[in-house]
Design an enzyme around this catalytic site. Structure first.
Site, PDB file in Angstrom:
ATOM      1  N   ARG A  27     -25.247  31.791  -1.523  1.00  0.00           N
ATOM      2  CA  ARG A  27     -24.697  32.299  -2.787  1.00  0.00           C
ATOM      3  C   ARG A  27     -23.627  31.380  -3.352  1.00  0.00           C
ATOM      4  NH1 ARG A  27     -25.645  37.655  -3.666  1.00  0.00           N
ATOM      5  NH2 ARG A  27     -23.823  37.781  -4.994  1.00  0.00           N
ATOM      6  N   GLY A 103     -17.067  37.025  -9.105  1.00  0.00           N
ATOM      7  CA  GLY A 103     -17.198  37.425 -10.517  1.00  0.00           C
ATOM      8  C   GLY A 103     -16.249  36.629 -11.389  1.00  0.00           C
ATOM      9  N   GLU A 498     -44.825  20.268 -10.601  1.00  0.00           N
ATOM     10  CA  GLU A 498     -43.952  20.013  -9.451  1.00  0.00           C
ATOM     11  C   GLU A 498     -44.108  21.042  -8.343  1.00  0.00           C
ATOM     12  OE1 GLU A 498     -39.693  20.193  -9.944  1.00  0.00           O
ATOM     13  OE2 GLU A 498     -39.874  21.491 -11.654  1.00  0.00           O
ATOM     14  N   HIS A 514     -54.218  13.062 -31.953  1.00  0.00           N
ATOM     15  CA  HIS A 514     -54.015  11.608 -31.785  1.00  0.00           C
ATOM     16  C   HIS A 514     -54.391  11.150 -30.389  1.00  0.00           C
ATOM     17  CE1 HIS A 514     -51.984  11.434 -35.669  1.00  0.00           C
ATOM     18  NE2 HIS A 514     -51.427  12.574 -35.324  1.00  0.00           N
ATOM     19  N   LYS A 613     -33.795  18.750  -4.264  1.00  0.00           N
ATOM     20  CA  LYS A 613     -33.129  19.574  -5.283  1.00  0.00           C
ATOM     21  C   LYS A 613     -32.212  18.704  -6.147  1.00  0.00           C
ATOM     22  CE  LYS A 613     -31.951  23.032  -7.679  1.00  0.00           C
ATOM     23  NZ  LYS A 613     -32.913  23.462  -8.701  1.00  0.00           N
TER      24      LYS A 613
HETATM   25  C1  AGP Z   1     -36.763  20.303 -12.328  1.00  0.00           C
HETATM   26  O1  AGP Z   1     -37.440  21.480 -11.928  1.00  0.00           O
HETATM   27  C2  AGP Z   1     -36.521  19.356 -11.171  1.00  0.00           C
HETATM   28  N1  AGP Z   1     -35.895  20.025 -10.091  1.00  0.00           N
HETATM   29  C3  AGP Z   1     -35.841  18.074 -11.622  1.00  0.00           C
HETATM   30  O2  AGP Z   1     -36.572  17.558 -12.714  1.00  0.00           O
HETATM   31  C4  AGP Z   1     -34.365  18.197 -12.059  1.00  0.00           C
HETATM   32  O3  AGP Z   1     -34.294  18.905 -13.276  1.00  0.00           O
HETATM   33  C5  AGP Z   1     -33.801  16.790 -12.250  1.00  0.00           C
HETATM   34  O4  AGP Z   1     -33.847  16.128 -11.012  1.00  0.00           O
HETATM   35  C6  AGP Z   1     -32.365  16.787 -12.789  1.00  0.00           C
HETATM   36  O5  AGP Z   1     -31.538  17.409 -11.856  1.00  0.00           O
HETATM   37  P1  AGP Z   1     -30.046  17.807 -12.344  1.00  0.00           P
HETATM   38  O6  AGP Z   1     -30.204  18.815 -13.436  1.00  0.00           O
HETATM   39  O7  AGP Z   1     -29.404  18.390 -11.116  1.00  0.00           O
HETATM   40  O8  AGP Z   1     -29.366  16.568 -12.828  1.00  0.00           O
END
Ligand code: AGP
Length: 618
Positions: A27, A103, A498, A514, A613
């Site tokens: 969290r 909060g 993805e 196009h 991530k």
């Molecule tokens: C999106 O679903 C992906 N996890 C990836 O494109 C992500 O948005 C991108 O790596 C940018 O990450 P950030 O927003 O933490 O900079």
């Protein structure tokens, strides 16, 4: 979204609270702290960093681990950067009261000024330290018990909270209260021990008996006596039921959802609300964002705004381009940070660079910021992680209040980024006189409806799941949108790619002729955003072109649409709103669609192959 947890009873509290914090780290994880009461003294240990850093600190001081009463906190900063002094728990000035809080107290600065006038001093920048001193001041002036003081104090605050408060002068009780953030009370055998937490994960191994507070409820928990639940508004007693929990630990962490991604898709109403909370003041007809107001002249006199980002955040930036140019009439360019940083761009002091990043750690975006700063541009950040590298590198910025986003596929980050960009565009549009107060107010009214409208779109989940089952075996998909929804088409395609590994491309609907139209045949699902705003008729003719080539059409339409319904194979309805706000709604079905297809294909939805991530390397 922070995690709070506590224990009062006959066992050693430290191991229970520390383990509870580890369970709640999903969290929020930028700082952590624990208070133990050893029967004599209060010991607070807290630090920037994760729970493991807190443990290391506590291990250096055995005193800080003694006692059978404890409360702990793992923080997701919203006020005050993550550091030791801003970490929870916070003690009142006297040292007798201790609080942990999840909060946002919106009117904390007004209350703080009043308390300072009454001689209070503060150690941190947090709204939470203000709240614990307000409770202390009420307790003193009303000469009342902790429970009553909490009840009176909470009637003076505006915002969202889940709190646990301990009073050194009343050591057999803990007081908890909730408005907008969850609180669960674990009930031990014969009331000999109690647990409090943001969810049941910290105590499920000790007891499956729990009371979940409802909004605007508080509880006085007394060892040996039981739990008294009251309404905060009028102190009236509430008849509560003790639930017998059947959830596994893993299910609790995911809030009962099968994946973090699905949980985060469903958190969007609250995430959007939390992001505009305290900033969009409908009654006063203003948008309060000091990070923009303090640099208003720069924004108003800028030659252009350059938005730099990656992935989903780049798609949010594209929505920002439509917002800023349409509402604020400021020229905008949107750049992939990875390209911008290497193409020797022309940047001047008259440029404003807006960097968008959920993690605040994306290497390419950070590098683009440094380049822009080196050429004299003013850099503004839109991040979700308080105190992240990008948040610290920019001259100013505005946080999304989405809470931790665990799923690799960004969902609530996207909609909260658009929320921040919308607020900025409206604020600048109003300041430049491009939109009237009436139009401004109507945008604010419509924005206030968005969280409930997102809830409504989420109710179509079963319908979207059915559509997903039909198209889950497609090998190629097209996503089409126009105007504000062209970026949503790109985002929808990225989501599918993805997590389901199906190839998908997003295009402006008019671009189809196009080239991409050559791809269309009876095996090609085409997802078209066809809301009744913008160039609706032109999108309808694009849909007809697809139909005549036997393409399968899944259209996202405005509620009550009959025209597209006649032509498309499937429609998913969204409530009506202003064209500029439609991306906050049209993206939801596309998130659900990609989620269900990926699950049906047996993919690892929260950790898709090859992805991280946060891309902290080039
Ligand atoms: C999106 O679903 C992906 N996890 C990836 O494109 C992500 O948005 C991108 O790596 C940018 O990450 P950030 O927003 O933490 O900079």
């Amino acid at each position: 979204m922070c995690g709070i947890t506590g224990y009062i009873g006959y066992r050693e509290a430290y191991p229970i609270v520390i383990k509870g914090l580890q369970r709640l780290e999903y969290r929020g994880y930028d700082s952590a702290g624990i208070m133990l009461f050893d029967g004599q003294d209060i010991h607070v240990t807290k630090t920037k960093g994760k729970v493991v850093d807190l443990e290391a600190l506590a291990n250096n001081d055995e005193k800080s681990k003694k006692g059978s009463t404890g409360i702990g906190h793992t923080r997701w900063a919203t006020h005050g950067v993550p550091n030791d002094v801003n970490s929870h728990p916070h003690t009142s000035m006297s040292g007798n009261l201790v609080i942990v809080h999840n909060g946002i107290i919106e009117n904390y600065d007004t209350i703080k000024k009043e308390l300072i006038n009454r001689g209070y001093t503060f150690k941190s920048d947090t709204d939470t330290e203000v709240l614990v001193n307000l409770i202390e001041e009420v307790k003193k002036t009303e000469d009342c018990k902790l429970g009553k003081a909490v009840q009176i104090a909470l009637n003076q605050v505006v915002g969202a909270y889940a709190i646990a408060v301990f009073d050194k002068s009343k050591t057999n009780e803990i007081v908890v209260a909730r408005l907008g953030s969850p609180i669960a009370i674990g009930i031990g055998k014969d009331y000999k021990e109690f647990f409090v937490a943001s969810d049941a994960s910290p105590f499920i191994e000790y007891t499956n008996k729990a009371i979940y507070l409802e909004d605007e409820e508080m509880a006085v928990i007394k060892v040996g006596k039981g739990v008294k639940v009251r309404k905060i508004k009028d102190d009236s007693l509430v008849d509560t039921t003790i639930q017998e929990l059947q959830l596994s630990l893993e299910q609790i962490e995911k809030g009962g959802y099968d994946h973090f991604m699905l949980k985060e898709i469903h958190e969007q109403p609250k995430a959007i609300q939390d992001t505009f909370r305290g900033r969009m003041l409908a009654d006063e007809g203003i948008i309060k964002m000091s990070s923009v107001s303090n640099h208003l002249e720069k924004f108003l006199n800028a030659d252009r705004i350059i938005i730099v980002a990656c992935g989903t955040s780049w798609h949010a930036g594209l929505v920002g381009e439509y917002l800023f140019e349409d509402i604020a009439r400021i020229p905008v360019e949107v750049e992939y940070a990875s390209e911008f940083r290497y193409r020797n761009p022309i940047i001047t002091e008259k440029d404003i660079v807006i960097a968008i990043s959920q993690s605040g750690e994306t290497a390419d975006t950070l590098a683009a910021i440094k380049l822009a700063k080196s050429k004299g541009a003013f850099v503004f950040g839109v991040c979700n992680v308080v105190g992240s590298s990008i948040a610290r590198e920019t001259h100013s910025g505005s946080y999304t209040h989405a809470g931790p986003e665990i799923g690799v596929a960004s969902t609530k980050a996207f909609t909260t980024q658009i929320t921040v960009l919308t607020l900025i565009a409206l604020k600048l549009g109003k300041a430049k006189g491009n939109i009237s107060q009436t139009d401004f107010n109507s945008y604010i009214q419509m924005m206030r409806l968005i969280p409930s409208q997102v809830e409504k779109v989420l109710e179509s989940d079963e319908h979207v799941k059915y559509i997903s089952s039909i198209y889950k075996d497609a090998t190629n998909c097209l996503y089409l949108g126009r105007g504000f929804n062209f970026p949503v088409a790109l985002e929808g395609a990225l989501k599918l790619k993805e997590i389901s590994y199906i190839h998908a491309e997003g295009y402006p609907a008019a671009e189809m002729k196009h080239g991409p139209i050559a791809l269309i045949d009876e095996n090609m699902p085409i997802f078209v955003i066809a809301t009744n705003k913008g160039h609706y008729e032109k999108v309808v003719s694009n849909i007809q072109e697809i139909k005549s080539r036997a393409g399968k059409i899944i259209a996202v339409v405005t509620e009550g649409d009959t025209t597209v319904k006649e032509i498309a194979d499937h429609v998913i309805e969204i409530p009506e709103t202003a064209e500029a706000l439609t991306p906050l709604l049209t993206t939801i079905p596309l998130q659900l669609l990609s989620y269900h297809i990926a699950v049906m294909l047996g993919k690892n939805v929260d950790q898709p192959r090859n992805l991280a991530k946060s891309v902290t390397v080039e």
